[in-house]
Design an enzyme around this catalytic site. Structure first.
Site, PDB file in Angstrom:
ATOM      1  N   CYS A 113       0.814  -1.223   0.000  1.00 57.56           N
ATOM      2  CA  CYS A 113       0.000   0.000   0.000  1.00 57.56           C
ATOM      3  C   CYS A 113       0.845   1.270   0.000  1.00 57.56           C
ATOM      4  O   CYS A 113       0.365   2.333  -0.387  1.00 57.56           O
ATOM      5  CB  CYS A 113      -0.951   0.006   1.198  1.00 57.56           C
ATOM      6  SG  CYS A 113      -2.103  -1.371   1.138  1.00 57.56           S
ATOM      7  N   HIS A 252      -3.462   7.343   1.780  1.00 53.87           N
ATOM      8  CA  HIS A 252      -3.829   5.991   1.365  1.00 53.87           C
ATOM      9  C   HIS A 252      -5.234   5.716   1.882  1.00 53.87           C
ATOM     10  O   HIS A 252      -5.541   5.984   3.045  1.00 53.87           O
ATOM     11  CB  HIS A 252      -2.835   4.990   1.955  1.00 53.87           C
ATOM     12  CG  HIS A 252      -3.257   3.572   1.756  1.00 53.87           C
ATOM     13  ND1 HIS A 252      -3.688   3.099   0.540  1.00 53.87           N
ATOM     14  CD2 HIS A 252      -3.343   2.522   2.628  1.00 53.87           C
ATOM     15  CE1 HIS A 252      -4.013   1.821   0.664  1.00 53.87           C
ATOM     16  NE2 HIS A 252      -3.815   1.455   1.917  1.00 53.87           N
ATOM     17  N   ASN A 282     -10.067   0.069  -0.650  1.00 55.07           N
ATOM     18  CA  ASN A 282      -8.600   0.115  -0.553  1.00 55.07           C
ATOM     19  C   ASN A 282      -8.016  -0.498  -1.829  1.00 55.07           C
ATOM     20  O   ASN A 282      -8.138  -1.705  -2.047  1.00 55.07           O
ATOM     21  CB  ASN A 282      -8.181  -0.674   0.692  1.00 55.07           C
ATOM     22  CG  ASN A 282      -6.677  -0.665   0.918  1.00 55.07           C
ATOM     23  OD1 ASN A 282      -5.910  -0.319   0.035  1.00 55.07           O
ATOM     24  ND2 ASN A 282      -6.273  -1.061   2.111  1.00 55.07           N
TER      25      ASN A 282
HETATM   26  O1  UT7 Z   1      -3.992  -1.041   3.405  1.00 59.73           O
HETATM   27  C1  UT7 Z   1      -3.188  -1.561   4.408  1.00 59.73           C
HETATM   28  C2  UT7 Z   1      -3.585  -1.065   5.687  1.00 59.73           C
HETATM   29  N1  UT7 Z   1      -4.805  -1.699   6.126  1.00 59.73           N
HETATM   30  C3  UT7 Z   1      -5.503  -1.090   7.027  1.00 59.73           C
HETATM   31  O2  UT7 Z   1      -5.159   0.000   7.383  1.00 59.73           O
HETATM   32  C4  UT7 Z   1      -6.691  -1.789   7.625  1.00 59.73           C
HETATM   33  C5  UT7 Z   1      -6.729  -1.440   9.063  1.00 59.73           C
HETATM   34  N2  UT7 Z   1      -7.826  -2.061   9.803  1.00 59.73           N
HETATM   35  C6  UT7 Z   1      -9.122  -1.718   9.634  1.00 59.73           C
HETATM   36  O3  UT7 Z   1      -9.463  -0.939   8.783  1.00 59.73           O
HETATM   37  C7  UT7 Z   1     -10.126  -2.291  10.614  1.00 59.73           C
HETATM   38  O4  UT7 Z   1      -9.453  -2.927  11.663  1.00 59.73           O
HETATM   39  C8  UT7 Z   1     -11.108  -3.293   9.960  1.00 59.73           C
HETATM   40  C9  UT7 Z   1     -12.073  -2.537   9.064  1.00 59.73           C
HETATM   41  C10 UT7 Z   1     -10.347  -4.328   9.157  1.00 59.73           C
HETATM   42  C11 UT7 Z   1     -11.946  -4.011  11.017  1.00 59.73           C
HETATM   43  O5  UT7 Z   1     -12.610  -3.076  11.850  1.00 59.73           O
HETATM   44  P1  UT7 Z   1     -12.581  -3.241  13.442  1.00 59.73           P
HETATM   45  O6  UT7 Z   1     -13.437  -2.199  13.975  1.00 59.73           O
HETATM   46  O7  UT7 Z   1     -11.132  -3.283  13.845  1.00 59.73           O
HETATM   47  O8  UT7 Z   1     -13.303  -4.633  13.629  1.00 59.73           O
HETATM   48  P2  UT7 Z   1     -12.751  -5.984  14.277  1.00 59.73           P
HETATM   49  O9  UT7 Z   1     -11.728  -6.613  13.391  1.00 59.73           O
HETATM   50  O10 UT7 Z   1     -12.376  -5.700  15.680  1.00 59.73           O
HETATM   51  O11 UT7 Z   1     -14.058  -6.870  14.225  1.00 59.73           O
HETATM   52  C12 UT7 Z   1     -15.218  -6.553  15.004  1.00 59.73           C
HETATM   53  C13 UT7 Z   1     -16.285  -7.591  14.749  1.00 59.73           C
HETATM   54  C14 UT7 Z   1     -15.778  -9.031  14.894  1.00 59.73           C
HETATM   55  O12 UT7 Z   1     -16.793  -9.780  15.521  1.00 59.73           O
HETATM   56  P3  UT7 Z   1     -16.635 -10.194  17.077  1.00 59.73           P
HETATM   57  O13 UT7 Z   1     -15.350 -10.965  17.176  1.00 59.73           O
HETATM   58  O14 UT7 Z   1     -16.597  -8.879  17.820  1.00 59.73           O
HETATM   59  O15 UT7 Z   1     -17.858 -11.001  17.310  1.00 59.73           O
HETATM   60  C15 UT7 Z   1     -15.645  -9.507  13.477  1.00 59.73           C
HETATM   61  O16 UT7 Z   1     -15.807 -10.892  13.326  1.00 59.73           O
HETATM   62  O17 UT7 Z   1     -16.786  -7.485  13.416  1.00 59.73           O
HETATM   63  C16 UT7 Z   1     -16.769  -8.780  12.794  1.00 59.73           C
HETATM   64  N3  UT7 Z   1     -16.551  -8.603  11.358  1.00 59.73           N
HETATM   65  C17 UT7 Z   1     -17.519  -8.396  10.462  1.00 59.73           C
HETATM   66  N4  UT7 Z   1     -18.867  -8.325  10.601  1.00 59.73           N
HETATM   67  C18 UT7 Z   1     -19.590  -8.117   9.492  1.00 59.73           C
HETATM   68  C19 UT7 Z   1     -15.358  -8.566  10.713  1.00 59.73           C
HETATM   69  N5  UT7 Z   1     -15.547  -8.358   9.405  1.00 59.73           N
HETATM   70  C20 UT7 Z   1     -16.899  -8.258   9.229  1.00 59.73           C
HETATM   71  C21 UT7 Z   1     -17.709  -8.036   8.106  1.00 59.73           C
HETATM   72  N6  UT7 Z   1     -19.043  -7.958   8.278  1.00 59.73           N
HETATM   73  N7  UT7 Z   1     -17.209  -7.863   6.871  1.00 59.73           N
END
Ligand code: UT7
Length: 325
Positions: A113, A252, A282
């Site tokens: 990225c 980004h 992204n």
């Molecule tokens: O380009 C390179 C750099 N990349 C980034 O900068 C990405 C950085 N990270 C992020 O943008 C965020 O961490 C994410 C968007 C990937 C995830 O958001 P989050 O608020 O950190 O969510 P999380 O991973 O803590 O997940 C929260 C909940 C989980 O459920 P439980 O364990 O709390 O029951 C996940 O299983 O959301 C669930 N979940 C989803 N639910 C519905 C994860 N993906 C999904 C989904 N739809 N697509």
């Protein structure tokens, strides 16, 4: 000598749009979750016949037309991608051949990225050493081809696309870098200790497969906000400006919440941050030049504006560049 200056920009997107609702019909997710956690509403996905090189070529042609120069005048092509058409040769050589500027320098840069930031700083440095006069810098990706479409934690986040700019060596010793157009400064970093937080689980030398993207999103998020704020402060300090002098931040486009958090840390108002993550998701190395071209074409970014580019991605790698347009 001041840094290379911008002559033009261009971008390209696949025709097919995949909305959050389309994804929710395939996997256990919802438009509401995706919008709330990421700001993404849709992404473009490469169809049959569309590859990283076809997108890169379209973006490059648009940038060259915008610059008003002949493709044959390009001395250097640097293409940032993590999803090349082939393991080798470099996708940049395919672009070169399509543009008809065979013979010039052409190579790919792999910094995921942050690839466009790495390519931009490399082009600027090579132009400063006299390696050439004009450079084409491209970020192009087809991440849809390395996603695990059953993994909802990653497949909803990415899209395909390409962005390109044409740079020209410019400036004489003694030019006032605070007003002259061109790249003022760039800073790049990498930390290989964070490999396992964002990587692809395959490759020619390990599995002999392409592999799929794997990410520990929450941890990446935490590092992104810290690293981006830090490298932005570095370029601001290096150029001897203050955050208020910046007209536009072109980040980004990983997650709208990262964009907000980073801008807030620096005290830059959100109106100065170019956001395209809602439309493109992204697109890895393509996201910064895509966002930049979008904002130039809609009239927000104008000649004379001070723009900061920033990105962070797998490796980890991260970087920032300040450019007077
Ligand atoms: O380009 C390179 C750099 N990349 C980034 O900068 C990405 C950085 N990270 C992020 O943008 C965020 O961490 C994410 C968007 C990937 C995830 O958001 P989050 O608020 O950190 O969510 P999380 O991973 O803590 O997940 C929260 C909940 C989980 O459920 P439980 O364990 O709390 O029951 C996940 O299983 O959301 C669930 N979940 C989803 N639910 C519905 C994860 N993906 C999904 C989904 N739809 N697509």
């Amino acid at each position: 000598m001041t840094g290379a200056r911008l002559l033009g920009s261009g971008s390209a997107l696949p025709e097919r749009v995949l909305t959050n609702a389309d994804l929710a019909a395939q996997i256990d997710t919802s438009d509401e979750w995706i919008v709330e956690r990421t700001g993404i509403r849709q992404r473009h996905i490469a169809g049959e016949g569309e590859t990283t090189s076809t997108l890169a070529i379209a973006a490059a042609r648009a940038a060259i037309a915008d610059a008003g120069v002949e493709a044959s005048s390009i001395d250097l092509i640097i293409l940032a991608t993590a999803t090349p058409d082939n393991t080798f040769p470099a996708t940049a050589t395919k672009v070169q051949h399509a543009l008809g500027c065979n013979g010039c320098v052409a190579f790919d840069v792999a910094a995921v990225c942050s690839g466009f930031l790495y390519a931009l700083a490399t082009a600027d440095s090579l132009l400063k050493t006299g390696m050439g006069t004009r450079a084409l810098v491209i970020g192009a990706e087809t991440f849809s081809r390395i996603l695990d479409w059953e993994d909802r934690t990653t497949c909803v986040l990415f899209g395909d696309g390409a962005g390109a700019i044409v740079l020209e060596a410019s400036g004489e010793a003694g030019d006032d870098a605070s007003t002259a157009p061109g790249i003022l400064t760039s800073r790049l970093h990498a930390d290989g200790a964070q490999h396992d937080l964002l990587y692809v689980d395959g490759g020619p030398s390990t599995t002999q497969t392409v592999g799929h993207l794997r990410m520990k999103g929450r941890e990446v998020f935490r590092h992104a906000v810290v690293n981006l704020a830090s490298v932005l402060n570095e370029v601001i300090e290096d150029a001897g400006i203050s955050a208020e002098d910046i007209d536009w931040v072109v980040p980004h486009q990983a997650n709208a919440r990262i964009l907000d958090a980073t801008a807030r840390k620096l005290g830059i108002p959100s109106e100065k941050v170019i956001v395209t993550v809602d439309q493109h998701a992204n697109t890895s190395a393509a996201s910064v030049p895509l966002a930049f071209d979008t904002a130039r074409r809609d009239g927000r970014i104008k000649a004379g504006d001070l723009v900061v580019f920033e990105a962070m991605g797998g490796g980890f790698t991260w970087g920032a560049s300040l450019m007077r347009v």
